[in-house]
Scaffold this active site. Structure first.
Site: not given
Length: 493
Positions: A78, A156, A180
């Site tokens: 990420k 997210s 998330s």
């Protein structure tokens, strides 16, 4: 071996150790899949040279024997994790061009274990979002599709979820501040676990809300999550919130035996207007756990209804403090200044250009609730509510509850653009089942359990005792085995 990118981490590990597959071939398969999956917009910085270099080194370790479980396993990282010499922007224009001179603790541990970095994954800007529509790189597309509608993968960690679901990588790192990891996992039919706060180091992860953020793995199975999490965990002196406690063998804990374990079913999670499909899924999950020998217990978590408003005071407050460092002085974006502009104008223009609308909204909310005259009315009150929410869970566990079963999301994946322009509160409601776990600092996992009437995946959430990721993963493993979820998105990209 045909399409090794479609393997689970566990299957790939075993094949690598037996010499049936090389790390280089496995990595090449993922790199090919990544290029073919460009339409998903999951990867934003590909690192094929680094990946192949790490894969070749992994093959040497594998040949020598005794290599760690993740040796040779291609992963996506990420964009919130700092990776040395590789762009790490948190999907924000304000960090354009930023390449850290250091490695986050999590990625250091993964690389020490021989893992392969395929590249950096898209996400909501500074992890603020539930649909991956706030990224400076553009929207991530869910590989699951209905007709011609483009769906959100959740947020997210939307890039991480989409990449794993589409077999672009074998696993991915995610972060979870209010759901998330778990919400995008549910939206894409994969497994995602948020560990206990302090179990995984936050050092080198771009901060959103420091008392809530926690990194975790996103994988194709519960066993993969157990393997991956074991490599991520461990005490880190560089993180003052890191817990100095032993890391168990999470994979060994997957016995599949939960006979006599007490599963709590909180009445407060039966929300008004809950879709019938979500309620049915939950009841089906309860039946699965009962059939496995668990004891089902109705419980009350009375302060649940205050969790969402408390979260959306605390998280923006911490974000406004954390993001104050991005001002165009030392790194990242700096606005062009007009003649006569001073440092105040530089700050204002840089932050106006660098931060997207959602990040600006949360900074302003956070600054407001921390301001003189409002601190006690909002921030201190939210902190007190947080303590009450945490106590609700403590009382349930003290009463003998081993894990708590709830829905993961209030719906399946929705269409991109359907909520982004509406009242932001509508988007925030996607976190209704997940934020309590972050406020209480507990471990939580989302497991895919079924499909809705439209053919989209739905997940259930299990919440565990503090530091009992081993027990939580075993409960998740039982649910996974009972559900038998094997559906994959039909390839269209």
């Amino acid at each position: 071996m045909t399409n090794p990118n479609q393997l689970t981490i566990a299957a790939a590990r075993d094949a690598l150790r037996k010499g049936e597959l090389s790390a280089v071939d496995l990595t090449m398969s993922c790199l090919t899949a990544m290029d073919a999956g460009d339409d998903l917009n999951a990867f934003v910085h590909k690192t094929p040279d680094i990946a192949l270099q790490q894969a070749r080194a992994a093959d040497v370790r594998l040949k020598a024997g005794g290599a760690p479980d993740l040796c040779g396993i291609p992963l996506g990282i990420k964009d919130l994790f700092c990776t040395k010499g590789v762009a790490s922007q948190a999907a924000s224009n304000i960090l354009a061009g930023f390449k850290p001179e250091y490695e986050s603790t999590v990625t250091s541990k993964l690389f020490d274990a021989g893992a392969v970095m395929l590249g950096k994954l898209n996400m909501d800007e500074f992890a603020m979002g539930s649909s991956n529509e706030t990224s400076c790189y553009g929207d991530v597309i869910n590989p699951w599709k209905i007709d011609d509608r483009k769906l959100t993968p959740g947020g997210s960690s939307g890039g991480s979820a989409a990449a794993v679901a589409a077999d672009l990588c074998l696993g991915a790192t995610g972060t979870d501040t209010g759901g998330s990891i778990r919400q995008p996992a549910a939206f894409t039919g994969i497994t995602g676990i948020k560990p206990t706060y302090g179990r995984v180091s936050r050092w080198g992860i771009v901060a959103f809300a420091s008392s809530l953020d926690q990194a975790g793995p996103m994988t194709k199975s519960v066993r993969d999550a157990a393997i991956f999490l074991g490599a991520m965990c461990g005490y880190d002196a560089k993180d003052s919130t890191s817990a100095n406690i032993p890391v168990p063998d999470f994979e060994a804990a997957l016995t599949g035996d939960i006979r006599g374990k007490k599963i709590g079913i909180p009445k407060e999670y039966r929300m008004d207007g809950m879709p019938a499909e979500i309620e049915a899924l939950w009841q089906n999950g309860i039946a699965m756990m009962k059939d496995a020998g668990a004891v089902i217990v109705d419980i009350s978590l009375p302060h649940t209804k205050y969790a969402l408003p408390a979260y959306y005071v605390i998280a923006p407050a911490e974000a406004s403090s954390n993001l104050a460092r991005y001002d165009g002085v030392r790194y990242g974006h700096r606005a062009k200044l007009a003649a006569g502009d001073g440092i105040t104008e530089m700050y204002e223009k840089t932050r106006a250009e660098g931060f997207g609308p959602e990040v600006q909204r949360r900074i302003m909310v956070g600054t407001y609730v921390l301001s003189a005259g409002f601190y006690d009315a909002y921030y201190n009150r939210a902190r007190k509510v947080r303590a009450l929410i945490k106590r609700d869970f403590e009382l349930a566990f003290e009463a003998g509850i081993d894990a708590i079963l709830t829905p993961a999301t209030p719906s399946s994946a929705f269409g991109l653009g359907e909520m982004a322009s509406a009242d932001p509160v509508e988007m925030y409601l996607n976190d209704v089942f997940t934020v309590t776990v972050n406020l209480a600092g507990l471990p939580g996992v989302s497991v895919p359990v079924g499909l809705d009437a439209k053919g989209l995946p739905l997940g259930l959430q299990l919440i565990g005792r503090p530091w009992d990721e081993a027990g939580l993963l075993n409960h998740a493993y039982v649910l996974e085995q009972a559900a038998g979820f094997v559906a994959k998105p039909a390839k269209w990209w």
